[in-house]
Motif scaffolding. Structure first.
Motif, PDB file in Angstrom:
ATOM      1  N   LEU A  95       6.603  55.632  -0.912  1.00 45.03           N
ATOM      2  CA  LEU A  95       5.933  55.983  -2.172  1.00 45.03           C
ATOM      3  C   LEU A  95       4.775  55.034  -2.466  1.00 45.03           C
ATOM      4  CD1 LEU A  95       9.070  56.657  -4.424  1.00 45.03           C
ATOM      5  CD2 LEU A  95       7.486  58.360  -3.466  1.00 45.03           C
ATOM      6  N   GLY A  96       4.557  54.079  -1.579  1.00 41.35           N
ATOM      7  CA  GLY A  96       3.484  53.111  -1.793  1.00 41.35           C
ATOM      8  C   GLY A  96       3.793  52.144  -2.915  1.00 41.35           C
ATOM      9  N   ARG A  97       5.080  51.970  -3.201  1.00 40.71           N
ATOM     10  CA  ARG A  97       5.451  51.041  -4.276  1.00 40.71           C
ATOM     11  C   ARG A  97       5.828  49.684  -3.689  1.00 40.71           C
ATOM     12  NH1 ARG A  97       6.548  54.587  -8.816  1.00 40.71           N
ATOM     13  NH2 ARG A  97       7.495  52.917 -10.041  1.00 40.71           N
ATOM     14  N   GLU A  98       5.771  48.711  -4.538  1.00 38.68           N
ATOM     15  CA  GLU A  98       6.083  47.348  -4.112  1.00 38.68           C
ATOM     16  C   GLU A  98       7.567  47.248  -3.694  1.00 38.68           C
ATOM     17  OE1 GLU A  98       6.430  42.916  -6.081  1.00 38.68           O
ATOM     18  OE2 GLU A  98       5.780  44.595  -7.345  1.00 38.68           O
ATOM     19  N   ASN A  99       7.811  46.474  -2.655  1.00 34.84           N
ATOM     20  CA  ASN A  99       9.204  46.271  -2.241  1.00 34.84           C
ATOM     21  C   ASN A  99       9.889  45.311  -3.205  1.00 34.84           C
ATOM     22  OD1 ASN A  99      11.621  45.932  -0.892  1.00 34.84           O
ATOM     23  ND2 ASN A  99      10.781  44.372   0.491  1.00 34.84           N
ATOM     24  N   ILE A 100      10.976  45.789  -3.809  1.00 29.56           N
ATOM     25  CA  ILE A 100      11.705  44.907  -4.739  1.00 29.56           C
ATOM     26  C   ILE A 100      13.108  44.608  -4.230  1.00 29.56           C
ATOM     27  CG2 ILE A 100      10.439  45.557  -6.828  1.00 29.56           C
ATOM     28  CD1 ILE A 100      13.010  47.376  -7.378  1.00 29.56           C
ATOM     29  N   THR A 101      13.409  45.056  -3.019  1.00 27.90           N
ATOM     30  CA  THR A 101      14.749  44.766  -2.489  1.00 27.90           C
ATOM     31  C   THR A 101      14.763  43.337  -1.935  1.00 27.90           C
ATOM     32  OG1 THR A 101      14.212  45.633  -0.305  1.00 27.90           O
ATOM     33  CG2 THR A 101      15.140  47.180  -1.908  1.00 27.90           C
ATOM     34  N   PRO A 102      15.906  42.689  -1.995  1.00 32.54           N
ATOM     35  CA  PRO A 102      15.920  41.264  -1.639  1.00 32.54           C
ATOM     36  C   PRO A 102      15.930  41.027  -0.130  1.00 32.54           C
ATOM     37  CG  PRO A 102      18.124  41.963  -2.266  1.00 32.54           C
ATOM     38  CD  PRO A 102      17.234  43.166  -2.443  1.00 32.54           C
ATOM     39  N   GLU A 103      15.459  39.849   0.214  1.00 31.53           N
ATOM     40  CA  GLU A 103      15.545  39.410   1.604  1.00 31.53           C
ATOM     41  C   GLU A 103      16.761  38.525   1.773  1.00 31.53           C
ATOM     42  OE1 GLU A 103      12.176  37.356   3.124  1.00 31.53           O
ATOM     43  OE2 GLU A 103      10.822  39.014   2.630  1.00 31.53           O
ATOM     44  N   ASP A 104      17.201  38.397   3.000  1.00 32.04           N
ATOM     45  CA  ASP A 104      18.306  37.514   3.326  1.00 32.04           C
ATOM     46  C   ASP A 104      18.002  36.086   2.845  1.00 32.04           C
ATOM     47  OD1 ASP A 104      20.786  37.322   5.299  1.00 32.04           O
ATOM     48  OD2 ASP A 104      19.540  35.544   5.604  1.00 32.04           O
ATOM     49  N   PHE A 105      19.018  35.428   2.279  1.00 31.65           N
ATOM     50  CA  PHE A 105      18.822  34.048   1.800  1.00 31.65           C
ATOM     51  C   PHE A 105      18.409  33.118   2.946  1.00 31.65           C
ATOM     52  CE2 PHE A 105      21.954  34.630  -1.960  1.00 31.65           C
ATOM     53  CZ  PHE A 105      20.915  34.906  -2.823  1.00 31.65           C
ATOM     54  N   GLY A 106      18.840  33.454   4.126  1.00 35.90           N
ATOM     55  CA  GLY A 106      18.500  32.608   5.269  1.00 35.90           C
ATOM     56  C   GLY A 106      19.461  31.444   5.393  1.00 35.90           C
ATOM     57  N   ASP A 107      19.586  30.955   6.585  1.00 33.00           N
ATOM     58  CA  ASP A 107      20.559  29.897   6.855  1.00 33.00           C
ATOM     59  C   ASP A 107      19.891  28.529   6.931  1.00 33.00           C
ATOM     60  OD1 ASP A 107      23.054  28.716   7.824  1.00 33.00           O
ATOM     61  OD2 ASP A 107      21.955  28.558   9.716  1.00 33.00           O
ATOM     62  N   ASP A 108      18.712  28.466   7.532  1.00 28.94           N
ATOM     63  CA  ASP A 108      18.079  27.156   7.758  1.00 28.94           C
ATOM     64  C   ASP A 108      17.033  26.846   6.693  1.00 28.94           C
ATOM     65  OD1 ASP A 108      19.593  26.679   9.957  1.00 28.94           O
ATOM     66  OD2 ASP A 108      18.187  27.698  11.286  1.00 28.94           O
ATOM     67  N   LYS A 161      20.901  26.249  17.686  1.00 30.57           N
ATOM     68  CA  LYS A 161      20.245  25.826  18.927  1.00 30.57           C
ATOM     69  C   LYS A 161      19.613  24.445  18.732  1.00 30.57           C
ATOM     70  CE  LYS A 161      16.286  27.439  21.674  1.00 30.57           C
ATOM     71  NZ  LYS A 161      16.573  26.861  22.965  1.00 30.57           N
ATOM     72  N   ASP A 162      19.702  23.635  19.758  1.00 30.82           N
ATOM     73  CA  ASP A 162      19.087  22.305  19.777  1.00 30.82           C
ATOM     74  C   ASP A 162      19.708  21.317  18.792  1.00 30.82           C
ATOM     75  OD1 ASP A 162      17.388  23.053  21.791  1.00 30.82           O
ATOM     76  OD2 ASP A 162      15.763  23.641  20.444  1.00 30.82           O
ATOM     77  N   HIS A 163      20.857  21.651  18.245  1.00 31.71           N
ATOM     78  CA  HIS A 163      21.526  20.683  17.380  1.00 31.71           C
ATOM     79  C   HIS A 163      22.526  19.828  18.167  1.00 31.71           C
ATOM     80  CE1 HIS A 163      20.514  22.099  13.087  1.00 31.71           C
ATOM     81  NE2 HIS A 163      19.602  22.528  13.918  1.00 31.71           N
ATOM     82  N   ASP A 164      22.705  20.165  19.443  1.00 27.96           N
ATOM     83  CA  ASP A 164      23.564  19.338  20.280  1.00 27.96           C
ATOM     84  C   ASP A 164      22.715  18.222  20.906  1.00 27.96           C
ATOM     85  OD1 ASP A 164      22.028  20.918  21.917  1.00 27.96           O
ATOM     86  OD2 ASP A 164      23.700  22.034  22.762  1.00 27.96           O
ATOM     87  N   ARG A 165      23.365  17.306  21.594  1.00 27.67           N
ATOM     88  CA  ARG A 165      22.660  16.174  22.173  1.00 27.67           C
ATOM     89  C   ARG A 165      23.212  15.874  23.564  1.00 27.67           C
ATOM     90  NH1 ARG A 165      19.919  17.143  18.434  1.00 27.67           N
ATOM     91  NH2 ARG A 165      19.008  15.753  16.859  1.00 27.67           N
TER      92      ARG A 165
END
Lengths: 538, 399
Positions: free
Chosen positions: A525-538, B263-267
């Motif tokens: 629909l050409g609308r802005e994405n408002i769905t969330p992204e993964d919080f991420g681990d690192d 990955k790469d967290h080992d030594r």
């Protein structure tokens, strides 16, 4: 002018999530539900006065925390409370318990095998590596590997990058993992039959496969990749039953102006000149909208509520061949008191978690043999819990509710259709099995709701009672879910979408398919994405 | 093999060691932590006083939670030679050796000490539990492996008066015991083993007995030590001493390879400054091929000992090249009360064109709840920060 911009069919958790996001984006959204109550398989009903059952799905872990936060589900009444404990009981009166404290858990394993106590560390590390790999993909639309669109190429690049980050050795292992059986996977780590049986349950739940069937290792991972407040692999109860999850999502939908209609079964998705026009209800009422989103499984969507003449032959054929086998049943039991499990010492916390009664692969495979022979397992795999030990809202004080997930239970019996008598016999098999371990269990039973795949299909609408809206086999995952070429939530007709667990990343009460589908609809629909992204681990 | 726990084991997360009754009497604040499932004291009275018992008099620490495995059999030496990176043919009976062992990728699974009691009889003491790894590694070798963690109680007796205390206890002949040597004594109908080993870089011994003799040993030791400044210590004091001595600690300075998810967290041993333990001229050992490759291609990291300006310990600090480019992170840091230096270990990323002569630590520290930040210059230190001659003197001095 249409009153609605979009109609979502089916007020299960994914339909509600999808509708909530569309409404939040500013669309006029209607969600229609055929039952007089919402929730689909995330439903809590009072079938016996004073007792709330968590009728279908019964525990939560995979619900994407990004959605939980983004849709303010806490403020709409959702609270997921982790439970401790869990055990696999043996006929000899022993058990393997799962304690929350690391050292106690280790000693419990060491009680059965010192080797396995150490091996569990290696197992956990490996499983966490795979979880860490998969989790970022849950809130992403699968790439189409045959496409050269920039978006698909960038998704494929993302996949490649993540695979690379697994490291060379792990990459080999990971690829093997997808086609392995859970038994083979666990054999790589453990020696104790009991340990292996206890850990294998996650690879079998909801799946019409046995411990030795290829593909079950992935199902195990599917159940491990969730978390509660960052505690990966932890499961909890939705306070008030899983229905609170649906209620909270409905609250979010209504907060953003979405409309909800129950008792409104859809007869058909209307299509004209290759475009979606809206839906017609079984009552004959027509509701127009340029976008219709089906939260039903792929089989039901394409074979029941769409006219096959509106569909490409390929889609009809794929839908007919879609693997969606029924393998499980459910007992919900109102209890007059707490059942005793004398094998546990007094004060042992294990009873607060998931209890199991299959102690080796042999029993599990025989249970599966029964399914293949067209009958329910004589000695079933059960995942049984007493949520009232954690959640004070489900039964009067001192009384208890037991939720028993049962496997295997076929959708079709060898000796003809399911009948109420056969359903009761199935329920009795399960109760007798539990009573072997709990002497006062039968006397405490006040009421039992027994659900076979037949009831789950008839009441919830899941084809064959398959809890994942389609087998979680490798050929039906990622860009092949539900079908190759249709994994990006778009249906074969313009304006028609899919948002159920039948799409990536599959079942387990994640709410991810609903949010992912919303992202694609908003993009179209050409609308802005408002769905969330993964919080991420690192 | 099953462990002998009954169903009731869940009632306490951490179990008492055989020395617990005496330690509980001494513990002023009941400040314990869980060390591999056992109660271990953080401190008894005061960390500083306990630290100075190590460097000034005689400290006693309960080592019982250490994972201990007995390895016996015809192939015991060959088995160890295959598992660990060190040349085990050089470790003679009656001697102790420190080593690391790796996985096939040449990454460190754990470190520990190997005690050779006899021709075919060894004990391995490790940081992590290693039973499964020993089982995997022993395939094809004629060895018998048992977990002795539960049955063997151990005390680490460290400090300048430790020799005097043990002599006073009547352990005759101990004066000839050299560093990394082992000697056995008959002990109240059982056996007491003494090894001249430790984790403090100072004069010191480790005493090993069966659990039933543990309290007798404790009492006799403290009686003998009463005029020699003997003091029970917890792990906090030890941690200061081991950093001064340049000893790395699994779980602090590196994550054991079987526990690394990312990955790469080992030594590798080279990346931990333990290249001296890797004997690539041995015909075969686990990880050898990967370590040869690493030797050719270069390592990803290096672990350095840092002497940092100022007096604020660089806990978890980033280390920078020239205050601009991140070079790595501090893994352990402490103010050294003996050296009067601000010392640390840091794991640095290896980049060829980055010399180690312009390293800076970005140190955050708190004063009355307020966080401050300071940049301090770091100098790489090649030797242990503290290594007194008494550590090796044989016979040792009395103080």
């Amino acid at each position: 002018m249409n009153k609605y911009d979009a109609i979502v069919i089916g007020a299960g958790h994914n339909g509600l999530t999808n509708a909530a996001y569309l409404a939040k984006s500013g669309l006029n959204v209607l969600i229609v539900e055929r039952n007089p109550y919402i929730g689909g398989a995330t439903v809590s009903r009072e079938l016996y006065e004073g007792w709330t059952y968590t009728n279908c799905s019964y525990v939560s872990s995979l619900l994407r925390p990004e959605i939980y936060r983004d849709l303010n589900l806490a403020r709409h009444g959702l609270q997921v409370v982790p439970f401790g404990g869990g055990a696999t009981l043996t006929q000899s009166g022993d058990y393997l318990g799962s304690y929350t404290n690391h050292e106690v858990k280790r000693r419990e394993f060491a009680r059965h095998s010192l080797h396995d106590a150490d091996a569990y560390e290696r197992f956990s590390t490996d499983v966490m590596r795979y979880c860490r790999f998969i989790r970022p993909f849950l809130l992403r639309t699968p790439a189409d590997p045959t496409s050269f669109k920039p978006k698909d190429l960038s998704e494929l690049f993302f996949l490649g990058k993540n695979l690379y980050e697994l490291g060379e050795e792990e990459l080999y292992e990971f690829i093997r993992f997808f086609t392995m059986s859970v038994a083979e996977f666990l054999d790589q780590y453990f020696e104790s039959e009991l340990v292996k049986a206890a850990l294998s349950g996650s690879g079998l739940i909801g799946t019409a496969l046995g411990p030795y069937s290829p593909g079950t290792a992935y199902v195990l991972l599917h159940h491990y990749m969730g978390d509660i407040d960052g505690n990966v692999g932890a499961w909890g109860f939705a306070r008030g039953g899983m229905g609170s999850l649906a209620k909270a999502l409905a609250g979010a939908l209504q907060e953003h102006g979405g409309e909800l209609r129950t008792d409104a079964p859809v007869a058909q998705i209307r299509v004209r000149n290759g475009r979606t026009k809206g839906v017609v209800l079984e009552s004959g009422e027509e509701i127009d909208a340029p976008i219709v989103v089906s939260n039903l499984d792929a089989k039901r969507t394409f074979l029941k509520i769409m006219d096959q003449k509106d569909l490409p032959d390929e889609v009809v054929e794929r839908a007919q061949n879609f693997k969606i086998k029924g393998s499980s049943g459910k007992l919900n039991i109102a209890l007059d008191g707490l059942p005793e499990f004398p094998q546990f010492p007094v004060g042992c916390p294990l009873i607060k978690g998931d209890l199991h009664i299959t102690e080796n692969f042999e029993q599990l495979e025989r249970a599966y043999d029964d399914w293949k022979n067209g009958t329910w397992s004589k000695w079933p795999y059960v995942d049984m819990m007493i949520p009232t030990l954690t959640d004070p809202t489900m039964a009067p004080p001192g009384k208890h509710m037991m939720s028993v997930f049962v496997q295997y239970c076929p959708a079709k019996l060898a000796d003809g259709d399911w009948t109420p008598d056969k359903r009761e016999a199935f329920g009795q098999t399960v109760i007798d099995a539990i009573a072997t371990f709990s002497p006062n269990f039968k006397d405490l039973i006040l009421h039992t709701e027994v659900r076979t795949p037949h009831e789950i299909e008839a009441e919830v609408g899941l084809t064959a009672g398959n809890i994942f809206q389609g087998d979680l086999s490798f050929d039906q995952l990622m860009f092949n879910r539900p079908f190759p070429g249709y994994a990006q939530y778009r249906g074969p007709v313009k304006g028609m979408y899919m948002c159920g667990s039948t799409t990536h990343p599959g079942g387990g009460v994640m709410a991810a398919p609903g949010a992912n589908a919303a992202r694609e609809i908003l993009a179209d629909l050409g609308r802005e994405n408002i769905t969330p992204e993964d919080f991420g681990d690192d | 093999m099953r462990a002998q726990y009954d169903k009731e084991h869940f009632r306490k997360h951490s179990l008492p060691t055989p020395f617990y009754p005496r330690m509980a009497e001494l513990s002023q604040d009941s400040s314990w932590h869980c060390w591999k499932g056992y109660l271990s004291a953080d401190y008894f009275e005061n960390v500083e006083l306990e630290y100075f018992a190590i460097r000034n008099a005689c400290s006693v620490m309960d080592l019982s939670p250490m994972s201990k495995y007995r390895i016996r059999g015809q192939d015991a030496e060959a088995f160890f030679d295959r598992m660990v990176t060190r040349d085990m043919s050089k470790l003679k009976p009656g001697r102790v050796g420190y080593s690391v062992w790796c996985n096939d990728q040449g990454k460190v699974v754990d470190d520990g000490t190997i005690f050779r009691f006899g021709e075919h009889d060894y004990r391995l003491c490790a940081y992590e539990r290693q039973y499964e790894w020993l089982m995997i590694s022993s395939a094809g070798f004629d060895v018998d492996i048992t977990d002795e963690t539960e049955g063997v109680a151990a005390l680490s007796v460290q400090g300048p008066t430790s020799f005097a205390v043990l002599s006073k206890m009547g352990l005759s002949g101990i004066e000839t015991l050299k560093p990394f040597g082992i000697v056995h004594f008959p002990y109240h109908g059982g056996k007491l083993m003494v090894s001249r080993t430790g984790f403090t870089g100072d004069l010191g011994y480790e005493l090993w007995v069966g659990g039933s003799k543990a309290l007798t040993l404790w009492d006799e030791l403290f009686e003998a030590g009463k005029h020699y400044g003997i003091r029970a210590i917890g792990t906090h004091a030890l941690d200061i001493a081991r950093i001064e001595a340049g000893f790395i600690q699994a779980g602090d300075d590196f994550t054991p390879a079987n526990h690394t998810i990312r990955k790469d967290h080992d030594r590798s041993p080279f990346e931990l400054g333990l290249g001296w333990l890797v004997h690539l001229d041995k015909p075969n050992f686990t990880g050898r091929r990967a370590l040869i490759r690493e030797k050719e291609k270069g390592s990803r990291y290096r672990l350095v000992k840092l002497d940092i300006d100022g007096n604020k310990p660089a806990h978890a600090s980033y280390i920078f090249h020239g205050r601009k480019k991140v070079a790595g992170v501090v893994t352990s840091a402490v103010w050294s009360p003996t050296c009067k230096q601000n010392i640390a270990f840091a794991s640095l990323e290896v980049a060829i064109d980055d010399p180690l002569n312009d390293l800076w630590a970005e140190i955050y520290y708190q004063r009355e709840l307020q966080w401050n930040r300071v940049w301090q210059r770091c100098r790489v230190h090649d030797e242990p920060f503290w290594s007194p001659p008494r550590r090796r003197a044989t016979p040792p001095g009395l103080f």
